[in-house]
Write an enzyme that holds these catalytic residues in place. Structure first.
Site, PDB file in Angstrom:
ATOM      1  CE  LYS A  21      -3.902  -0.197  -0.010  1.00  0.00           C
ATOM      2  NZ  LYS A  21      -4.856  -0.336  -1.144  1.00  0.00           N
ATOM      3  CG  HIS A  59      -4.483   2.583  -5.843  1.00  0.00           C
ATOM      4  ND1 HIS A  59      -5.107   1.621  -6.603  1.00  0.00           N
ATOM      5  CD2 HIS A  59      -4.219   1.996  -4.642  1.00  0.00           C
ATOM      6  CE1 HIS A  59      -5.235   0.507  -5.898  1.00  0.00           C
ATOM      7  NE2 HIS A  59      -4.689   0.703  -4.721  1.00  0.00           N
ATOM      8  CB  SER A 106     -14.012  -1.597  -8.059  1.00  0.00           C
ATOM      9  OG  SER A 106     -14.383  -2.797  -8.699  1.00  0.00           O
TER      10      SER A 106
END
Length: 361
Positions: A77, A95, A268
Site C-alpha cells: 500500500k 493507484h 473496486s
C-alpha cells in the site's frame, strides 16, 4: 552482474496485515542469488522470526530510505509522505496511473529523486491480463461485509461491522460468523457486477455458500445499465474494473426511498478516479466505520468501500498473492527481458509523460 537486493518494507498503514513475500518465497529468492532484506513489522501476518529463520537480513521498520539506491523496495500500500524525492525502484499498489487524487505529487517525487514505480496493478502480460492480484479475497471479503450488514439491518440491531473491523483467523471463521448473525430463513438477493473477474468470483463464492440468490453481470450488462434492476436487489457488490469514462451504475439521484437495495459493497473502491462508476461517496471507508450512508437524494443505502479488504483475511490473501508474485520477483534481475516488467515500466513512463504534457499545456 551486481547482486539484486529486494527490500520488503514495513507497511505505513496500521491496518495492513498482508505481505507480498512469504518466508518460503524469500528463501527461494536467496537460493536464486537474490539478497532479501526484510524490515521488522509488528503488523505483518507472518512473524519476523520466520523471515529471520529463512536467512533474510533483518532491518528496522521504515529504514528503506537508507537502502542502497539499486535495491528494489517491495510493499503493498501507499508510501509515507516523506521523503520528497524517491530514489529507489518501488513495487506496490500506487493507484496513480488513472489520475487519482495526488497522482501528480507522487509521480513528481519519483521524477525528482530519479526512482521508478512498478505498480502491481499494471503487471500484465502481452495479452493485457494481470498476473498478480488480490481480487478473489477482496470480492470474498467485500461480499461478507455486505451480508453481515444486511442481516443486522433486517433485525434492526446495531451494525456488527461498525463496531470496528478486525482481521479474521481464516475464511472458515468468517463463514461461521456470518452464519451466527443470519436469521433463519432470511436470505437476500445480490447483484455482482464484474462477475467474471477474480473479485467477482470471490464474491459469488461466499454469497452462494450462504444461500444467496446471485445475479451476475459482466460487460454486456453494463453497456446499457438497467438501474431498476440494480435497485431491485438487496445487495450490490461492485467488482468491475473500469479504465475509462462510463455512465455511472448508480448516482445519488437514482436512489429512491422505496428501493429494495439496502447495502452496496464497492469492492473496486476507486472514489478518487474520474472513472468511478459509483459516485456515491468521496473517500474510502475505514476499519473503524466501514459502513456509511451513501449519498442519495432520498432513501438510505449503506455503503461499504474499504480499500484493503483482503487484509481482513491476511493469511489466505497473502499466500495466494505471494505465490503469484514470486516468479516475477525472481525475474527482476533481467526485467528488461520480462514482458510483464517491460509493460509495467511502460505504464509508469506513460503516466509521467501524461503529467509532463498536462503541465506544459
Amino acid at each position: 552482474m551486481k547482486k539484486l537486493t529486494i527490500w520488503l518494507r514495513d507497511e505505513a498503514r496500521m491496518t495492513e496485515r498482508r505481505t507480498p513475500l512469504l518466508p518460503e518465497g524469500a528463501k527461494e529468492l536467496m537460493a536464486a542469488g537474490i539478497d532479501v532484506v526484510v524490515e521488522k513489522s509488528d503488523k505483518r501476518i507472518f512473524k519476523n522470526a520466520l523471515y529471520e529463520n529463512a536467512g533474510c537480513t533483518m532491518a528496522e521498520p521504515g529504514v528503506w530510505e537508507q537502502a542502497p539506491t539499486d535495491a528494489v523496495i517491495l510493499g503493498l500500500k501507499e508510501l509515507p509522505a516523506a521523503p520528497r524525492a524517491l530514489e529507489h525502484t518501488h513495487i506496490y499498489f500506487a493507484h496513480a496511473f488513472k489520475k487519482q487524487s495526488g497522482w501528480q505529487s507522487l509521480l513528481t517525487r519519483f521524477m525528482r529523486g530519479g526512482g521508478s514505480l512498478l505498480d502491481i496493478e499494471y503487471m500484465k502480460g502481452d495479452d493485457g491480463r494481470r498476473v498478480a492480484a488480490f481480487g478473489f479475497w477482496a470480492g470474498y471479503m467485500g461480499a461478507a461485509l455486505a451480508l453481515l450488514q444486511w442481516h443486522d439491518q433486517k433485525v434492526g440491531r446495531p451494525s456488527y461491522i461498525n463496531e470496528g473491523l478486525m482481521p479474521h483467523e481464516s475464511a472458515k471463521a468468517l463463514d461461521h460468523l456470518i452464519s451466527s448473525r443470519a436469521m433463519a430463513g432470511e436470505k437476500p438477493t445480490a447483484l455482482v457486477i464484474g462477475a467474471g473477474g477474480r473479485s467477482g468470483s470471490g464474491a459469488i463464492k461466499i454469497l452462494e455458500r450462504h444461500g444467496v440468490e446471485v445475479t451476475k453481470w459482466g460487460r454486456a450488462e453494463t453497456k446499457d445499465v438497467d438501474r431498476e434492476a440494480i435497485l431491485g436487489h438487496d445487495l450490490l457488490i461492485n467488482c468491475a474494473y473500469v479504465t475509462g469514462h462510463i455512465p455511472p451504475f448508480l448516482a445519488p439521484h437514482h436512489i429512491k426511498a422505496d428501493s429494495r437495495l439496502k447495502v452496496i459493497s464497492d469492492v473496486s473502491c476507486d472514489p478518487f478516479s474520474d472513472y468511478n462508476p459509483l459516485p456515491l461517496y468521496s473517500a474510502p471507508t475505514c476499519w473503524k466505520t466501514p459502513a456509511i450512508a451513501a449519498k442519495s437524494h432520498e432513501g438510505r443505502v449503506d455503503l461499504i468501500a474499504v480499500d484493503n479488504l483482503p487484509s481482513l483475511l491476511p493469511t489466505e490473501a497473502s499466500i495466494e498473492f505471494a505465490t503469484m508474485m514470486l516468479p516475477y520477483l525472481k525475474s527482476l534481475r533481467d526485467r528488461a527481458q520480462d514482458p510483464v516488467w517491460v509493460n509495467c515500466n511502460a505504464s509508469y513512463q506513460h503516466a509521467c509523460d501524461t503529467m509532463t504534457k498536462s503541465e506544459v499545456a
